[in-house]
Design a protein around this motif. Structure first.
Motif, PDB file in Angstrom:
ATOM      1  N   GLU A   1       0.833  -1.209   0.000  1.00  0.00           N
ATOM      2  CA  GLU A   1       0.000   0.000   0.000  1.00  0.00           C
ATOM      3  C   GLU A   1       0.864   1.254   0.000  1.00  0.00           C
ATOM      4  OE1 GLU A   1      -3.819   1.742   2.412  1.00  0.00           O
ATOM      5  OE2 GLU A   1      -2.261   0.748   3.588  1.00  0.00           O
ATOM      6  N   SER A   2       1.903   1.271   0.822  1.00  0.00           N
ATOM      7  CA  SER A   2       2.800   2.422   0.901  1.00  0.00           C
ATOM      8  C   SER A   2       3.518   2.655  -0.435  1.00  0.00           C
ATOM      9  CB  SER A   2       3.817   2.199   2.017  1.00  0.00           C
ATOM     10  OG  SER A   2       4.787   3.209   2.012  1.00  0.00           O
ATOM     11  N   ASP A   3       4.010   1.587  -1.053  1.00  0.00           N
ATOM     12  CA  ASP A   3       4.704   1.712  -2.340  1.00  0.00           C
ATOM     13  C   ASP A   3       3.772   2.241  -3.425  1.00  0.00           C
ATOM     14  OD1 ASP A   3       7.064   0.795  -1.240  1.00  0.00           O
ATOM     15  OD2 ASP A   3       6.837  -1.260  -1.986  1.00  0.00           O
ATOM     16  N   LEU A   4       2.534   1.744  -3.445  1.00  0.00           N
ATOM     17  CA  LEU A   4       1.565   2.213  -4.441  1.00  0.00           C
ATOM     18  C   LEU A   4       1.226   3.682  -4.217  1.00  0.00           C
ATOM     19  CD1 LEU A   4      -0.813  -0.873  -4.668  1.00  0.00           C
ATOM     20  CD2 LEU A   4       0.870  -0.123  -6.362  1.00  0.00           C
ATOM     21  N   LEU A   5       1.054   4.075  -2.960  1.00  0.00           N
ATOM     22  CA  LEU A   5       0.765   5.477  -2.663  1.00  0.00           C
ATOM     23  C   LEU A   5       1.931   6.378  -3.055  1.00  0.00           C
ATOM     24  CD1 LEU A   5      -1.054   5.164   0.783  1.00  0.00           C
ATOM     25  CD2 LEU A   5      -2.067   5.824  -1.407  1.00  0.00           C
ATOM     26  N   ASN A   6       3.162   5.918  -2.831  1.00  0.00           N
ATOM     27  CA  ASN A   6       4.343   6.698  -3.218  1.00  0.00           C
ATOM     28  C   ASN A   6       4.423   6.871  -4.736  1.00  0.00           C
ATOM     29  OD1 ASN A   6       5.224   7.099  -0.599  1.00  0.00           O
ATOM     30  ND2 ASN A   6       6.553   5.308  -0.591  1.00  0.00           N
ATOM     31  N   ALA A   7       4.126   5.805  -5.487  1.00  0.00           N
ATOM     32  CA  ALA A   7       4.136   5.908  -6.947  1.00  0.00           C
ATOM     33  C   ALA A   7       3.051   6.878  -7.404  1.00  0.00           C
ATOM     34  CB  ALA A   7       3.927   4.536  -7.583  1.00  0.00           C
TER      35      ALA A   7
ATOM     36  N   LEU B   1       4.683  -1.490 -10.247  1.00  0.00           N
ATOM     37  CA  LEU B   1       4.762  -2.913 -10.572  1.00  0.00           C
ATOM     38  C   LEU B   1       6.027  -3.569 -10.006  1.00  0.00           C
ATOM     39  CD1 LEU B   1       3.439  -3.132 -14.243  1.00  0.00           C
ATOM     40  CD2 LEU B   1       2.512  -4.290 -12.239  1.00  0.00           C
ATOM     41  N   VAL B   2       7.160  -2.883 -10.121  1.00  0.00           N
ATOM     42  CA  VAL B   2       8.409  -3.435  -9.580  1.00  0.00           C
ATOM     43  C   VAL B   2       8.258  -3.675  -8.080  1.00  0.00           C
ATOM     44  CG1 VAL B   2      10.812  -2.871  -9.018  1.00  0.00           C
ATOM     45  CG2 VAL B   2       9.962  -2.538 -11.346  1.00  0.00           C
ATOM     46  N   ASN B   3       7.735  -2.674  -7.371  1.00  0.00           N
ATOM     47  CA  ASN B   3       7.560  -2.811  -5.923  1.00  0.00           C
ATOM     48  C   ASN B   3       6.536  -3.888  -5.590  1.00  0.00           C
ATOM     49  OD1 ASN B   3       9.450  -0.825  -5.328  1.00  0.00           O
ATOM     50  ND2 ASN B   3       7.931   0.795  -5.407  1.00  0.00           N
ATOM     51  N   LEU B   4       5.434  -3.915  -6.337  1.00  0.00           N
ATOM     52  CA  LEU B   4       4.399  -4.911  -6.094  1.00  0.00           C
ATOM     53  C   LEU B   4       4.926  -6.319  -6.316  1.00  0.00           C
ATOM     54  CD1 LEU B   4       1.459  -5.629  -5.470  1.00  0.00           C
ATOM     55  CD2 LEU B   4       0.955  -5.326  -7.898  1.00  0.00           C
ATOM     56  N   LEU B   5       5.649  -6.516  -7.417  1.00  0.00           N
ATOM     57  CA  LEU B   5       6.197  -7.838  -7.705  1.00  0.00           C
ATOM     58  C   LEU B   5       7.189  -8.281  -6.633  1.00  0.00           C
ATOM     59  CD1 LEU B   5       6.589  -7.556 -11.564  1.00  0.00           C
ATOM     60  CD2 LEU B   5       5.105  -9.163 -10.343  1.00  0.00           C
ATOM     61  N   GLY B   6       8.013  -7.345  -6.160  1.00  0.00           N
ATOM     62  CA  GLY B   6       8.953  -7.683  -5.090  1.00  0.00           C
ATOM     63  C   GLY B   6       8.235  -8.076  -3.811  1.00  0.00           C
ATOM     64  N   ASN B   7       7.188  -7.346  -3.483  1.00  0.00           N
ATOM     65  CA  ASN B   7       6.428  -7.660  -2.274  1.00  0.00           C
ATOM     66  C   ASN B   7       5.629  -8.952  -2.421  1.00  0.00           C
ATOM     67  OD1 ASN B   7       7.185  -5.459  -0.579  1.00  0.00           O
ATOM     68  ND2 ASN B   7       5.943  -4.122  -1.853  1.00  0.00           N
ATOM     69  N   LEU B   8       5.067  -9.183  -3.603  1.00  0.00           N
ATOM     70  CA  LEU B   8       4.339 -10.441  -3.823  1.00  0.00           C
ATOM     71  C   LEU B   8       5.291 -11.626  -3.729  1.00  0.00           C
ATOM     72  CD1 LEU B   8       1.901  -9.522  -6.754  1.00  0.00           C
ATOM     73  CD2 LEU B   8       1.331  -9.902  -4.336  1.00  0.00           C
ATOM     74  N   ASP B   9       6.515 -11.430  -4.237  1.00  0.00           N
ATOM     75  CA  ASP B   9       7.522 -12.484  -4.132  1.00  0.00           C
ATOM     76  C   ASP B   9       7.779 -12.813  -2.657  1.00  0.00           C
ATOM     77  OD1 ASP B   9       9.403 -14.264  -5.416  1.00  0.00           O
ATOM     78  OD2 ASP B   9      10.981 -12.972  -4.591  1.00  0.00           O
ATOM     79  N   GLY B  10       7.783 -11.779  -1.812  1.00  0.00           N
ATOM     80  CA  GLY B  10       7.953 -11.994  -0.374  1.00  0.00           C
ATOM     81  C   GLY B  10       6.817 -12.792   0.240  1.00  0.00           C
ATOM     82  N   LEU B  11       5.673 -12.761  -0.399  1.00  0.00           N
ATOM     83  CA  LEU B  11       4.520 -13.550   0.063  1.00  0.00           C
ATOM     84  C   LEU B  11       4.486 -14.924  -0.605  1.00  0.00           C
ATOM     85  CD1 LEU B  11       1.755 -10.784  -0.074  1.00  0.00           C
ATOM     86  CD2 LEU B  11       2.693 -11.858   1.981  1.00  0.00           C
TER      87      LEU B  11
END
Length: 174
Positions: A15-21, A40-50
């Motif tokens: 959420e924070s990464d999306l708001l920053n973008a 997308l880069v941030n989302l993919l990195g975070n999804l990878d963490g999940l």
């Protein structure tokens, strides 16, 4: 740390990464495509963490990167069909630039109606296809309707983006 707590932390990070973008886009620091890439880069990195992999999101990110290098991949090609209407975002950009011009003319001393008439006249001479609710509605009243509805549009509407971009470009030239 529990799995549930780790997931909540990652979702807050997403959420924070999306708001920053989004904020970078709103502030004019980056354009829409680069904001999408960052998100997308941030989302993919975070999804990878999940432990989640998304081939579709990776393909979209790759397509955006390719677009920066001048290659339009099939995922980003518009669907073609006869009598295609102008793209909504382009129409919004035109409206935003027109409304900024109305505002600028008013700041320089023109009355609202005179500014609306001048802008509508330029748009008409450029071939802008005004669509009136009433057949006899003059173009300057349609531009006034755009102005009246502007405050009701969402912050990311193309019209508001057009005003921001136009005003930022104008400010840079001063």
């Amino acid at each position: 740390m529990t799995d549930s707590k780790a997931r909540r932390i990652l979702f807050r990070k997403i959420e924070s990464d999306l708001l920053n973008a989004d904020q970078s886009l709103i502030n004019g620091e980056i354009d829409g495509r680069h904001a999408a890439q960052t998100a997308l880069v941030n989302l993919l990195g975070n999804l990878d963490g999940l432990g989640i992999k998304s081939t579709a999101l990776i393909a979209l990110l790759d397509a955006l990167i390719d677009l920066d290098q001048g290659t339009v991949t099939p995922i980003l090609e518009p669907t073609t069909f006869a009598n295609r209407h102008p793209e909504r975002s382009m129409v919004g950009q035109i409206k935003g630039a027109a409304l900024f011009t109305v505002e600028l003319l008013q700041r320089q001393g023109s009355s609202e109606e005179d500014a609306l008439r001048q802008v509508a006249s330029v748009l008409e001479s450029a071939g802008y296809p005004f669509k009136a609710r009433k057949a006899d509605q003059p173009a300057w009243k349609i531009v006034r309707n755009w102005k009246d509805r502007l405050s009701k549009l969402p912050h990311d509407a193309p019209e508001k983006d057009g005003m921001r971009r136009f005003s930022l470009e104008a400010a840079r030239r001063l």
